[in-house]
Design a protein around this motif. Structure first.
Motif, PDB file in Angstrom:
ATOM      1  N   SER A 138       0.817  -1.213   0.000  1.00  0.00           N
ATOM      2  CA  SER A 138       0.000   0.000   0.000  1.00  0.00           C
ATOM      3  C   SER A 138       0.854   1.269   0.000  1.00  0.00           C
ATOM      4  O   SER A 138       0.419   2.312  -0.484  1.00  0.00           O
ATOM      5  N   ASP A 141       1.319   2.248  -3.586  1.00  0.00           N
ATOM      6  CA  ASP A 141       0.097   2.262  -4.378  1.00  0.00           C
ATOM      7  C   ASP A 141      -0.100   0.942  -5.139  1.00  0.00           C
ATOM      8  O   ASP A 141      -0.300   0.931  -6.349  1.00  0.00           O
ATOM      9  N   THR A 143      -1.797  -3.223  -4.632  1.00  0.00           N
ATOM     10  CA  THR A 143      -2.575  -4.140  -3.805  1.00  0.00           C
ATOM     11  C   THR A 143      -1.705  -5.333  -3.413  1.00  0.00           C
ATOM     12  O   THR A 143      -0.687  -5.602  -4.047  1.00  0.00           O
ATOM     13  N   GLU A 145      -2.451  -8.403  -3.820  1.00  0.00           N
ATOM     14  CA  GLU A 145      -2.517  -9.375  -4.913  1.00  0.00           C
ATOM     15  C   GLU A 145      -1.504  -9.027  -6.006  1.00  0.00           C
ATOM     16  O   GLU A 145      -0.836  -9.892  -6.549  1.00  0.00           O
ATOM     17  N   GLU A 146      -1.390  -7.725  -6.320  1.00  0.00           N
ATOM     18  CA  GLU A 146      -0.418  -7.300  -7.331  1.00  0.00           C
ATOM     19  C   GLU A 146       1.003  -7.591  -6.851  1.00  0.00           C
ATOM     20  O   GLU A 146       1.844  -8.049  -7.629  1.00  0.00           O
TER      21      GLU A 146
END
Length: 180
Positions: A138, A141, A143, A145-146
């Motif tokens: 975070s 920027d 997630t 999952e990314e």
């Protein structure tokens, strides 16, 4: 022979005063890599001769059972459970061992500055905590999952300006392709 505890001691050879709680550099077989220790207690014979220091050793990653890992910093040390008594004559200088957070805020790092984010159990090779947090998705920027899907991660703070331009173009491409 009576032993007395000292509150401080002047190491004349280096013209530095030491006291319990200080971190020091201790003589090692490799003069380019002195041992790092935390002073716990200073004692001398009643005549003031034969000064000894009780120390708690810091280990460098390559001195641990598991050895140096990719995520270990070049100036990283681990506070161990290994205690010892040494002659004060083996002290080569004073040093500072910062927390990782404080170390990351330093504008310049001197030769006598280190950081510690783990404690090390020398008999078993265990660390506390037993894992390192490398980055928070975070914060950049992204997630979780990314982040899990990434093959490689490059820290934006550590990249050169050219690398940052290249990385940001990939990020823009990734975000724009995800919206399609």
């Amino acid at each position: 022979m009576t032993i007395k505890t000292l509150h401080s001691f002047l190491i004349k050879r280096i013209n530095k005063s030491i006291k319990p709680g200080d971190c020091v550099l201790m003589r090692s077989p490799d003069p380019s890599k002195p041992y790092v220790a935390k002073l716990k207690k200073i004692e001398s014979e009643s005549r003031g001769s034969n000064v000894s220091v009780h120390v708690q050793w810091y280990y460098r990653p390559e001195e641990t059972i598991g050895g140096r890992k990719q995520y270990h910093g070049s100036k990283e040390v681990f506070l161990s459970d290994h205690h010892d008594v040494q002659s004060a004559e083996t002290i080569e200088g004073k040093c500072t061992v910062h927390t990782f957070k404080r170390y990351m805020k330093l504008e310049a790092v001197g030769n006598d500055e280190f950081f510690c984010r783990f404690q090390y159990v020398s008999a078993t090779g265990d660390f506390n905590p037993n894992k390192a947090v490398v980055f928070h998705p975070s914060c950049i920027d992204m997630t979780a999952e990314e982040a899990k899907a990434m093959e490689h991660f490059f820290c934006p703070s550590c990249l050169s300006d050219d690398q940052k331009l290249l990385q940001s173009s990939h990020v823009l491409y990734r975000h724009s392709s995800m919206k399609v």
